[in-house]
Design a protein around this motif. Structure first.
Motif, mmCIF file in Angstrom:
data_model
loop_
_atom_site.group_PDB
_atom_site.id
_atom_site.type_symbol
_atom_site.label_atom_id
_atom_site.label_comp_id
_atom_site.label_asym_id
_atom_site.label_seq_id
_atom_site.Cartn_x
_atom_site.Cartn_y
_atom_site.Cartn_z
ATOM 1 N N PHE A 163 28.265 -18.695 -38.366
ATOM 2 C CA PHE A 163 26.800 -18.727 -38.326
ATOM 3 C C PHE A 163 26.281 -19.889 -39.171
ATOM 4 N N ALA A 164 26.907 -20.108 -40.316
ATOM 5 C CA ALA A 164 26.486 -21.199 -41.201
ATOM 6 C C ALA A 164 26.709 -22.562 -40.537
ATOM 7 N N MET A 165 27.823 -22.737 -39.841
ATOM 8 C CA MET A 165 28.098 -23.991 -39.141
ATOM 9 C C MET A 165 27.088 -24.226 -38.026
ATOM 10 N N LEU A 166 26.744 -23.172 -37.314
ATOM 11 C CA LEU A 166 25.730 -23.276 -36.268
ATOM 12 C C LEU A 166 24.401 -23.725 -36.848
ATOM 13 N N GLU A 167 23.983 -23.077 -37.933
ATOM 14 C CA GLU A 167 22.697 -23.426 -38.540
ATOM 15 C C GLU A 167 22.712 -24.863 -39.052
ATOM 16 N N SER A 168 23.817 -25.306 -39.604
ATOM 17 C CA SER A 168 23.922 -26.670 -40.086
ATOM 18 C C SER A 168 23.754 -27.679 -38.949
ATOM 19 N N PHE A 169 24.355 -27.389 -37.790
ATOM 20 C CA PHE A 169 24.207 -28.279 -36.643
ATOM 21 C C PHE A 169 22.761 -28.306 -36.169
ATOM 22 N N LEU A 170 22.114 -27.146 -36.188
ATOM 23 C CA LEU A 170 20.716 -27.063 -35.751
ATOM 24 C C LEU A 170 19.798 -27.847 -36.679
ATOM 25 N N VAL A 171 20.074 -27.824 -37.961
ATOM 26 C CA VAL A 171 19.272 -28.595 -38.916
ATOM 27 C C VAL A 171 19.306 -30.076 -38.551
ATOM 28 N N THR A 172 20.494 -30.572 -38.233
ATOM 29 C CA THR A 172 20.684 -31.993 -37.953
ATOM 30 C C THR A 172 20.189 -32.396 -36.565
ATOM 31 N N HIS A 173 20.317 -31.477 -35.599
ATOM 32 C CA HIS A 173 20.054 -31.837 -34.201
ATOM 33 C C HIS A 173 18.927 -31.014 -33.567
ATOM 34 N N LYS A 174 18.028 -30.478 -34.357
ATOM 35 C CA LYS A 174 17.009 -29.570 -33.822
ATOM 36 C C LYS A 174 16.171 -30.189 -32.705
ATOM 37 N N ASP A 175 16.001 -31.507 -32.716
ATOM 38 C CA ASP A 175 15.185 -32.168 -31.693
ATOM 39 C C ASP A 175 15.967 -32.477 -30.417
ATOM 40 N N ASP A 176 17.261 -32.168 -30.422
ATOM 41 C CA ASP A 176 18.101 -32.479 -29.269
ATOM 42 C C ASP A 176 18.359 -31.266 -28.380
ATOM 43 N N PHE A 177 17.731 -30.128 -28.704
ATOM 44 C CA PHE A 177 17.948 -28.911 -27.923
ATOM 45 C C PHE A 177 16.885 -28.750 -26.845
ATOM 46 N N ILE A 178 17.317 -28.235 -25.698
ATOM 47 C CA ILE A 178 16.391 -27.885 -24.625
ATOM 48 C C ILE A 178 16.688 -26.456 -24.187
ATOM 49 N N SER A 179 15.753 -25.848 -23.490
ATOM 50 C CA SER A 179 15.988 -24.532 -22.912
ATOM 51 C C SER A 179 16.603 -24.699 -21.531
ATOM 52 N N PHE A 180 17.108 -23.623 -20.979
ATOM 53 C CA PHE A 180 17.710 -23.687 -19.651
ATOM 54 C C PHE A 180 16.663 -23.935 -18.570
ATOM 55 N N ALA A 181 15.409 -23.635 -18.883
ATOM 56 C CA ALA A 181 14.318 -23.920 -17.942
ATOM 57 C C ALA A 181 13.977 -25.404 -17.905
ATOM 58 N N GLU A 182 14.471 -26.173 -18.877
ATOM 59 C CA GLU A 182 14.144 -27.595 -18.967
ATOM 60 C C GLU A 182 15.242 -28.505 -18.430
ATOM 61 N N LEU A 183 16.267 -27.952 -17.832
ATOM 62 C CA LEU A 183 17.355 -28.756 -17.295
ATOM 63 C C LEU A 183 16.875 -29.616 -16.126
ATOM 64 N N PRO A 184 17.496 -30.768 -15.925
ATOM 65 C CA PRO A 184 17.102 -31.622 -14.808
ATOM 66 C C PRO A 184 17.565 -31.046 -13.468
ATOM 67 N N GLU A 185 17.019 -31.574 -12.389
ATOM 68 C CA GLU A 185 17.448 -31.171 -11.061
ATOM 69 C C GLU A 185 18.922 -31.544 -10.860
ATOM 70 N N PRO A 186 19.690 -30.693 -10.188
ATOM 71 C CA PRO A 186 21.108 -30.997 -9.990
ATOM 72 C C PRO A 186 21.312 -32.106 -8.957
ATOM 73 N N GLY A 187 22.441 -32.763 -9.071
ATOM 74 C CA GLY A 187 22.810 -33.783 -8.094
ATOM 75 C C GLY A 187 24.230 -33.544 -7.622
ATOM 76 N N LYS A 188 24.858 -34.592 -7.110
ATOM 77 C CA LYS A 188 26.248 -34.492 -6.711
ATOM 78 C C LYS A 188 27.142 -34.661 -7.938
ATOM 79 N N LYS A 189 28.298 -34.038 -7.894
ATOM 80 C CA LYS A 189 29.245 -34.199 -8.988
ATOM 81 C C LYS A 189 29.809 -35.613 -8.961
ATOM 82 N N THR A 190 29.728 -36.293 -10.085
ATOM 83 C CA THR A 190 30.129 -37.689 -10.140
ATOM 84 C C THR A 190 31.641 -37.835 -10.312
#
Length: 241
Positions: A196-223
């Motif tokens: 839990f502590a490692m998770l929170e530490s990552f969130l502190v550093t990267h809090k602006d890099d998270f999105i919700s699953f509703a914010e995912l881009p439209e799917p395309g073809k597998k590259t």
């Protein structure tokens, strides 16, 4: 380099550890992270019977949903009965892979009905142990209105067998060396305080890099890049086993 991160929580059920799930919820709420939650409709897996059955479980699920968390059908009973890795051979065990279509239809339809009876109509699915096959995907399409599957290895969402796949590539958050949408799968029931502590530490550093699953881009073809990434991942898993 552009990286976006998502969090998936596995094994929510009436027998889960309320203390550990509350700990996870508090951390995610602190940073405004909205995860994908796997709901086990009819848990028969004794290894995740942590607490006594919670009569308020489904009310708690509705609270999560009202906060913007995304709900997923996580199998039916969470009991693996085959040694088949299926399309995503992360493990050589499965609740679904290798079973006839009719049996998988029963599991999917029963699980989906239980969630609907509790006022949850999921658009997402992911299987116990990450393992499923073509029959699982066909059963999903025949028995539910689910559109999305969380699993497989790639850097971004893509269409496969008429469903949108959102890859889930790791068991804990870490900085990734290539651009993509990176999902970490956590199991609150068995997490230790240091995790839990490692998770929170990552969130502190990267809090602006998270999105919700509703914010995912439209799917395309597998590259081609993602095909190579998947091949390399499964090969390494096979060698380690």
């Amino acid at each position: 380099m552009m990286n976006k991160y998502l969090i998936r929580l596995d094994d929510a059920c009436p027998h889960m550890s309320l203390v550990k799930w509350a700990q996870m919820e508090n951390i995610l709420d602190k940073f405004g992270v909205k995860p994908l939650v796997g709901l086990i409709p009819n848990n028969e897996d004794s290894t995740i019977c942590i607490d006594k059955e919670d009569s308020n479980f489904w009310s708690l699920v509705k609270t999560w949903e009202q906060k913007g968390w995304t709900m997923a059908l996580h199998g039916y009973n969470h009991v693996c009965t085959t040694n088949n890795g299926g399309l995503n051979p992360v493990h050589k065990r499965s609740e679904f892979a290798g079973l006839p279509l009719e049996e998988q239809q029963y599991k999917i339809s029963q699980g989906y009905s239980i969630l609907k009876k509790n006022d949850i109509e999921p658009e997402w699915f992911f299987a116990p142990s990450h393992t499923f096959d073509e029959n699982t995907l066909e059963a999903i399409k025949l028995c539910t209105s689910i559109k999305y599957v969380s699993d497989m290895i790639a850097t971004k969402p893509y269409i496969f067998h008429g469903l949108t796949f959102v890859p889930c590539q790791m068991g804990r958050l870490r900085e990734m060396p290539i651009s993509g949408y990176w999902c970490a799968c956590y199991h609150p029931n068995i997490m230790k305080d240091e995790e839990f502590a490692m998770l929170e530490s990552f969130l502190v550093t990267h809090k602006d890099d998270f999105i919700s699953f509703a914010e995912l881009p439209e799917p395309g073809k597998k590259t081609l890049k993602d095909r190579i990434l998947g091949f390399a991942y499964y090969t390494l898993r096979k060698i380690k086993r």
